[in-house]
Scaffold this active site. Structure first.
Site, PDB file in Angstrom:
ATOM      1  CD  GLU A 231      -3.167 -19.287 -19.553  1.00  0.00           C
ATOM      2  OE1 GLU A 231      -3.384 -18.266 -20.709  1.00  0.00           O
ATOM      3  OE2 GLU A 231      -4.063 -19.232 -18.881  1.00  0.00           O
TER       4      GLU A 231
ATOM      5  CB  SER B 160       8.495  20.174  34.834  1.00  0.00           C
ATOM      6  OG  SER B 160       7.901  21.210  35.616  1.00  0.00           O
TER       7      SER B 160
END
Length: 798
Positions: free
Chosen positions: A109, A495
């Site tokens: 770069e 239940s």
């Protein structure tokens, strides 16, 4: 003669003097012009500089580098289970980046990065010449420092003003920060494709490792991405990525960072590049999503997605895996009991080859993976087997593997006739779902017939002593539905709610030996012109019934009578103390679990029994840290006593009997002390099993989202308790056996199993029952022929 020469010389000198004067004047004014122009140019440049820089940001903000970073979620042993972010960035110090990576990025770069003052005029000129020759922009002259400037402070707009601002800021940054500090900012900030910002996130994305672990080949590949992450993506364009990698290695060699041999070795290194695994989906998606909703609601979306929180949860990955396996297994078995819903579609003769070719392309291989469901075409069928084809792979479905594939009939359910021949199920050309299991006869591949279950299930398991939620399954398949049925759903518990009423009764003076008459009863509501006649599951009434027996056999009428006696408001308030937050109807039907509530609420209720009367609210998150490691939230063990220890133990004792000799009988196979209760609603819409051991409290729900019947016989015992059993077997495997502690204040007394009184010569069956100290019976069972007042025997008369 001499005089004339003198005059000529004088004239000549005068001419020269005049010429010098003119030249001097010209020079003077030239200097004035250039000085004036210079001053004007300087003033103009100064003005332009001050104009451009008037609103430039303060670069000192880079000193406090706090970019948006990933929020991570961890399991109870510190393994990552999820991430939340807008930009997937993980900031690491420069010391954790390998030298090869830093050198590769500089070489690719900005090769003069450590020499120029933030702006490289030589590179700009070189790029200008190349672009001029090409007639287009083919090369940029931006330095790493300029890229940092653009990333942090400026827009990507291509204007002269932006470029001037960029140059000014780049110079300022270079004068303020060291080269290493600039490189640190750059390598943590840059976008490297596929959602990865910074080298650490990119290393995890492409190589499944930390940046510090990358080799030269991996470093050079990564360093080639900043120029065009999408173009050079090793996922999308592996050949272009390789070409770019070679370019980077050559630049590193030219700059003296590596030798020719090292470059050659790196070029020849085969890289294992695979897409990053989605932890959120693969591990505990339902649990992680629940955590996400909580954190976003409490701290806000910005904090969750940008501030890099570390969220530590209570979930155990191994228990979560067991839970998921058992839920999938349970719903699959229930789905098969409901019958086969038919083939996916039917193909005509000419369509078969095209379909198989399409499947083969999708598979991308010429083999099948065991355990994976595929679409297959039936190519032949007889009474012994069906021959099927998955892409280019052929196998068989034996007759014994399709015995479940009868026509669905909810009323007949699991005892319907079994299918004895594949010819009753398939025709040639049918497309069916199959799963490879193993080679069959003559090494032919063996498949099983599959179908996608429609039924759903949820499981939630809490560590009893800490309240930490160790496993949570919100549905059969998170990819199909993200609705969390363990938390967000409200279903009738049936239940499974009865223990709340029985515990409330124990605190009202009842004992496990209290006798209630199980007999018909009618309730009339004149205001609504409504008559209710509660009945038991098998439409029978059993007369005098001990309270323990009523819970063991889940007797509805007895429960209704207990609720009527102790009061609806009392029970509702009692349920609130136990942790039920859902709306509870104010009528007697709540005795049969008519009010919807969540699985997590019911698990919380049962955990009170397990913890001897102490309520510990469920804990999903144990600790949250900010990006700097500061703890912003942590769970604390808070135990609130809401029930007498003796009451809690008696409930545990009775619920143990439900497992030993009642509706929870399947759980006996756990072969450990366990207590629990089944739950089944009217029309079999919901099936539950709520249970616990001294270590874990776990609840399971099974049902359809559209609340249709599960089918005849699909009670909590059959549909839910096998899932609970499978999970608890796996969760407790290898752990020492624990027993339930008996608190002070409990006494054990032998009683008559029919009357609940002390035994006498008339007693045919006896048992040891637990009582709160001072509440044990003192009266003996009457001898035959001796008159006695039935009110002394029964809580409710006939």
């Amino acid at each position: 003669m001499t005089k004339k020469k003198s005059k000529a010389q004088i004239l000549k000198r005068r001419e020269k003097k005049t010429e010098r004067g003119v030249a001097f004047t010209l020079l003077k004014w030239t200097l004035v012009f250039f000085c004036g122009s210079g001053i004007i140019a300087a003033a103009g440049l100064s003005g332009l500089y001050f104009y451009i820089s008037r609103d430039l940001p303060k670069i000192i903000s880079l000193k406090d580098y706090t970019p948006p970073i990933v929020t991570s979620v961890f399991s109870d042993d510190g393994r990552k289970i999820g991430e939340f972010y807008n930009e997937r960035r993980i900031v690491i110090p420069l010391s954790e980046m390998p030298d090869n990576l830093k050198n590769a990025v500089v070489a690719a770069e900005d090769s003069r990065f450590r020499e120029h003052p933030g702006i490289d005029l030589l590179s700009i000129f070189r790029a200008f010449v190349k672009n001029l020759k090409a007639g287009a922009i083919v090369q940029g002259g931006s330095t790493i420092t300029q890229q940092v400037t653009k990333s942090f402070f400026l827009t990507p707009a291509r204007t002269y003003e932006r470029k001037l601002k960029e140059a000014i800021l780049a110079y300022r940054i270079d004068q303020t920060f060291t080269k290493d500090e600039i490189l640190y900012l750059y390598l943590n900030q840059i976008y490297l494709g596929h959602g990865a910002y910074g080298v650490e996130a990119a290393s995890e994305n492409y190589f499944g490792k930390h940046a510090r672990e990358m080799n030269l080949a991996e470093c050079s590949l990564l360093a080639g991405l900043p120029q065009a992450p999408s173009r050079y993506s090793p996922f999308r364009n592996p050949e272009l990525a390789r070409q770019r990698q070679i370019y980077v290695l050559n630049r590193m060699k030219a700059d003296g960072y590596i030798t020719n041999l090292e470059a050659t070795d790196a070029i020849n290194t085969v890289l294992d590049i695979k897409p990053r695994k989605n932890w959120f989906i693969e591990r505990v998606p339902c649990y992680t999503e629940h955590v996400r909703r909580y954190v976003e609601e409490k701290y806000g979306r910005d904090v969750l997605y940008t501030q890099g929180l570390k969220i530590y949860t209570a979930v155990n990955i191994e228990l979560q895996k067991i839970a998921r396996q058992e839920v999938v297994k349970g719903v699959r078995e229930l789905d098969r009991r409901q019958g086969y819903r038919g083939v996916v579609k039917h193909l005509a003769g000419l369509e078969v080859e095209a379909f198989c070719a399409q499947v083969a392309t999708t598979m991308d291989v010429d083999s099948v993976e065991p355990g994976v469901v595929y679409q297959a075409v039936v190519t032949a069928v007889n009474d012994r087997e069906a021959v099927v084809r998955v892409g280019n792979v052929t196998g068989v479905i034996p007759a014994e593997d399709i015995t479940w594939a009868r026509h669905p009939d909810v009323e007949k359910a699991y005892w319907a006739d079994k299918v004895d021949s594949p010819k009753k199920v398939f025709d040639t050309g049918d497309v069916v779902l199959v799963k490879a299991v193993s080679p069959g006869e003559k090494k032919a591949l063996r498949f099983t017939l599959e179908q996608t279950p429609l039924v759903e299930a949820a499981l939630l398991s809490i560590e009893a002593e800490t309240g930490q939620v160790k496993a949570m399954i919100g549905g059969r398949d998170y990819l199909d539905s993200q609705f969390n049925r363990a938390i967000q759903s409200r279903r009738q518990p049936g239940s499974a709610f009865k223990p709340v009423i029985f515990a409330a009764a124990l605190d009202k003076g009842y004992t496990p030996a209290t006798v209630i008459i199980d007999s018909p009863v009618v309730f009339k509501d004149h205001t609504r012109n409504f008559v209710w006649k509660p009945h038991n599951y098998k439409e029978k009434f059993y007369g005098p019934t001990l309270m323990r027996e009523a819970l063991i056999k889940s007797r509805n009428v007895v429960t209704v009578k207990i609720l009527q006696d102790i009061g609806i408001d009392y029970v509702i308030n009692y349920a609130r103390k136990l942790g039920v937050t859902a709306k509870i109807n104010r009528d007697l039907s709540i005795s049969l679990g008519s009010s919807g509530m969540s699985l997590v609420e019911l698990v919380n209720v049962y955990s009170v029994f397990s913890n001897l009367g102490y309520r510990i609210d469920p804990v999903f998150i144990t600790r949250i840290e900010d990006r700097f490691g500061k703890v912003i939230e942590s769970s604390e063990l808070k135990r609130e006593k809401i029930m007498d220890m003796t009451t809690a133990y008696m409930m545990t004792s009775m619920l143990e009997s439900v497992v030993k000799s009642g509706t929870g009988w399947r759980v006996k196979a756990l072969d450990r002390p366990a207590a629990g209760k089944t739950g089944t609603t009217n029309n079999l819409h919901d099936a539950w099993f709520m249970g616990y051991t001294p270590r874990y409290t776990t609840g399971v729900w099974v049902g359809f989202d559209n609340e249709r019947s599960l089918g005849n016989g699909e009670t909590g015992s059959r549909a839910a308790s096998p899932i609970w059993l499978g999970y608890m077997k796996g969760a407790l495997e290898g752990r020492p056996v624990r027993t339930f502690n008996v608190p002070e204040g409990i006494v054990f007394v032998k009683i008559d199993a029919k009357t609940g009184l002390l035994p006498s010569g008339a007693s045919q069956e006896t048992l040891f029952e637990c009582f709160k100290d001072g509440t044990a019976p003192t009266m003996k069972t009457p001898e035959p022929g001796i008159a006695t007042d039935t009110d002394d025997l029964y809580k409710f008369g006939i």
